[in-house]
Design a protein around this motif. Structure first.
Motif, mmCIF file in Angstrom:
data_model
loop_
_atom_site.group_PDB
_atom_site.id
_atom_site.type_symbol
_atom_site.label_atom_id
_atom_site.label_comp_id
_atom_site.label_asym_id
_atom_site.label_seq_id
_atom_site.Cartn_x
_atom_site.Cartn_y
_atom_site.Cartn_z
ATOM 1 N N SER A 1 0.849 -1.186 0.000
ATOM 2 C CA SER A 1 0.000 0.000 0.000
ATOM 3 C C SER A 1 0.889 1.242 0.000
ATOM 4 O O SER A 1 2.110 1.152 0.191
ATOM 5 C CB SER A 1 -0.881 0.018 1.243
ATOM 6 N N ASN A 2 0.284 2.419 -0.160
ATOM 7 C CA ASN A 2 1.066 3.652 -0.119
ATOM 8 C C ASN A 2 1.778 3.818 1.216
ATOM 9 O O ASN A 2 2.925 4.253 1.276
ATOM 10 C CB ASN A 2 0.161 4.862 -0.380
ATOM 11 N N SER A 3 1.096 3.476 2.289
ATOM 12 C CA SER A 3 1.711 3.606 3.615
ATOM 13 C C SER A 3 2.905 2.664 3.761
ATOM 14 O O SER A 3 3.944 3.044 4.327
ATOM 15 C CB SER A 3 0.679 3.312 4.703
ATOM 16 N N GLU A 4 2.761 1.446 3.250
ATOM 17 C CA GLU A 4 3.868 0.480 3.323
ATOM 18 C C GLU A 4 5.034 0.909 2.448
ATOM 19 O O GLU A 4 6.198 0.722 2.814
ATOM 20 C CB GLU A 4 3.368 -0.901 2.908
ATOM 21 N N ILE A 5 4.737 1.489 1.291
ATOM 22 C CA ILE A 5 5.807 1.989 0.420
ATOM 23 C C ILE A 5 6.533 3.142 1.107
ATOM 24 O O ILE A 5 7.771 3.223 1.081
ATOM 25 C CB ILE A 5 5.234 2.446 -0.936
ATOM 26 N N ALA A 6 5.775 4.032 1.736
ATOM 27 C CA ALA A 6 6.376 5.164 2.443
ATOM 28 C C ALA A 6 7.324 4.671 3.534
ATOM 29 O O ALA A 6 8.438 5.195 3.699
ATOM 30 C CB ALA A 6 5.284 6.043 3.044
ATOM 31 N N GLU A 7 6.892 3.653 4.259
ATOM 32 C CA GLU A 7 7.733 3.100 5.326
ATOM 33 C C GLU A 7 8.973 2.427 4.755
ATOM 34 O O GLU A 7 10.086 2.597 5.278
ATOM 35 C CB GLU A 7 6.923 2.096 6.144
ATOM 36 N N ALA A 8 8.800 1.674 3.664
ATOM 37 C CA ALA A 8 9.934 0.955 3.066
ATOM 38 C C ALA A 8 10.988 1.908 2.512
ATOM 39 O O ALA A 8 12.187 1.633 2.602
ATOM 40 C CB ALA A 8 9.429 0.024 1.967
ATOM 41 N N LEU A 9 10.537 3.031 1.940
ATOM 42 C CA LEU A 9 11.471 3.964 1.304
ATOM 43 C C LEU A 9 11.836 5.146 2.208
ATOM 44 O O LEU A 9 12.619 6.014 1.806
ATOM 45 C CB LEU A 9 10.870 4.493 -0.004
ATOM 46 N N VAL A 10 11.235 5.159 3.391
ATOM 47 C CA VAL A 10 11.461 6.238 4.367
ATOM 48 C C VAL A 10 11.152 7.596 3.729
ATOM 49 O O VAL A 10 11.989 8.518 3.721
ATOM 50 C CB VAL A 10 12.912 6.205 4.905
ATOM 51 N N ILE A 11 9.968 7.704 3.167
ATOM 52 C CA ILE A 11 9.480 8.952 2.607
ATOM 53 C C ILE A 11 8.049 9.151 3.087
ATOM 54 O O ILE A 11 7.455 8.251 3.679
ATOM 55 C CB ILE A 11 9.532 8.952 1.060
ATOM 56 N N SER A 12 7.503 10.337 2.838
ATOM 57 C CA SER A 12 6.163 10.629 3.332
ATOM 58 C C SER A 12 5.089 9.967 2.469
ATOM 59 O O SER A 12 5.317 9.626 1.305
ATOM 60 C CB SER A 12 5.930 12.143 3.352
ATOM 61 N N HIS A 13 3.922 9.810 3.069
ATOM 62 C CA HIS A 13 2.778 9.239 2.357
ATOM 63 C C HIS A 13 2.420 10.110 1.154
ATOM 64 O O HIS A 13 2.108 9.598 0.062
ATOM 65 C CB HIS A 13 1.592 9.133 3.307
ATOM 66 N N GLU A 14 2.474 11.428 1.312
ATOM 67 C CA GLU A 14 2.150 12.346 0.218
ATOM 68 C C GLU A 14 3.155 12.221 -0.929
ATOM 69 O O GLU A 14 2.785 12.320 -2.097
ATOM 70 C CB GLU A 14 2.114 13.790 0.728
ATOM 71 N N THR A 15 4.425 11.997 -0.584
ATOM 72 C CA THR A 15 5.440 11.822 -1.623
ATOM 73 C C THR A 15 5.157 10.557 -2.428
ATOM 74 O O THR A 15 5.299 10.544 -3.657
ATOM 75 C CB THR A 15 6.844 11.747 -1.001
ATOM 76 N N VAL A 16 4.742 9.493 -1.741
ATOM 77 C CA VAL A 16 4.387 8.258 -2.443
ATOM 78 C C VAL A 16 3.231 8.510 -3.399
ATOM 79 O O VAL A 16 3.248 8.074 -4.552
ATOM 80 C CB VAL A 16 4.020 7.144 -1.446
ATOM 81 N N LYS A 17 2.211 9.224 -2.941
ATOM 82 C CA LYS A 17 1.068 9.534 -3.797
ATOM 83 C C LYS A 17 1.497 10.305 -5.031
ATOM 84 O O LYS A 17 0.988 10.076 -6.139
ATOM 85 C CB LYS A 17 0.025 10.340 -3.012
ATOM 86 N N THR A 18 2.459 11.201 -4.858
ATOM 87 C CA THR A 18 2.972 11.967 -6.001
ATOM 88 C C THR A 18 3.670 11.046 -6.989
ATOM 89 O O THR A 18 3.465 11.140 -8.207
ATOM 90 C CB THR A 18 3.955 13.052 -5.526
ATOM 91 N N TYR A 19 4.493 10.128 -6.475
ATOM 92 C CA TYR A 19 5.181 9.172 -7.350
ATOM 93 C C TYR A 19 4.182 8.290 -8.094
ATOM 94 O O TYR A 19 4.316 8.053 -9.306
ATOM 95 C CB TYR A 19 6.137 8.288 -6.539
ATOM 96 N N VAL A 20 3.172 7.802 -7.389
ATOM 97 C CA VAL A 20 2.174 6.943 -8.023
ATOM 98 C C VAL A 20 1.459 7.696 -9.137
ATOM 99 O O VAL A 20 1.248 7.166 -10.237
ATOM 100 C CB VAL A 20 1.157 6.420 -6.981
ATOM 101 N N SER A 21 1.101 8.947 -8.871
ATOM 102 C CA SER A 21 0.426 9.757 -9.885
ATOM 103 C C SER A 21 1.310 9.957 -11.112
ATOM 104 O O SER A 21 0.846 9.854 -12.258
ATOM 105 C CB SER A 21 0.049 11.118 -9.286
#
Length: 218
Positions: free
Chosen positions: A173-193
């Motif tokens: 999930s986005n939260s799990e990706i954020a934790e794995a990459l040590v980045i914010s949830h919003e940053t993950v959403k930006t990457y996914v977009s």
């Protein structure tokens, strides 16, 4: 008040149809507008009733759920429907074929009712739903079959975007990706977009299929 999410339930087993309909209709924000027992009728009723979400079984008479999904949500469909595939079958090609056909989500029938309701709401909102265990099993069993022969084709993504795409394909999930990459949830959403835009993909489910087809899953 916001209008309820209109749901069409398609399953060839009457008992399951009734169970799903009862669970769905008990929710104030959901409404079952129709039921049917085969894929052909699902296609016809979707045209007549224009439901927000079609809950679709896979193995059915007349027209199976995968072909029905392809007719409702596949490439080239002018106004694609939002299809949530719910089936007892997991570790087989049905999962992958349903996603390729254009399904917006995939759940197993043994999932608790809360997951079904969450899935309907998620798909209705325009997001994709793919249970992490489903993607991980897809990777484990079908990566070699899906992966193209020869060199991996060029993918127009940055190294970080590729990393995020692989984690999506692993079912995180986005939260799990954020934790794995040590980045914010919003940053993950930006990457996914960015990934979806660059690859001209509709949602995360299509991103998973893309990753498989282009040999990006280890």
């Amino acid at each position: 008040m916001t209008a309820p999410i209109r749901v069409l339930v398609c399953d060839d087993q009457a008992l399951i149809r009734t169970g799903f309909a009862t669970i769905i209709d008990a929710q104030p924000d959901l409404e079952v507008v129709g039921e049917c027992g085969d894929g052909r009728t699902a296609v016809d009723l979707t045209g007549e009733l224009t439901p927000d979400v079609v809950v679709m079984d896979v193995r059915m008479p007349v027209l199976d759920g995968i072909e029905a999904t392809r007719l409702l949500a596949g490439a080239g469909v002018a106004q694609p429907a939002k299809v949530l595939v719910v089936t007892t079958f997991n570790l087989d090609e049905y999962v992958y074929e349903a996603l390729r056909a254009g399904a917006s989500g995939f759940l197993l029938k043994d999932a608790p009712p809360a997951q079904l309701l969450h899935g309907i709401r998620t798909v209705a909102a325009g997001a994709a739903l793919l249970a992490p265990e489903v993607t991980r099993q897809l990777v484990g069993r079908y990566a070699e079959r899906i992966r193209p022969a020869g060199d991996t084709p060029q993918v127009p993504l940055t190294a970080r975007e590729l990393e995020v795409l692989r984690l999506i394909a692993d079912g995180l999930s986005n939260s799990e990706i954020a934790e794995a990459l040590v980045i914010s949830h919003e940053t993950v959403k930006t990457y996914v977009s960015r990934i979806l835009t660059k690859l001209d993909l509709r949602d995360r489910v299509q991103a998973v299929v893309y990753a498989f087809r282009h040999g990006l899953v280890a």
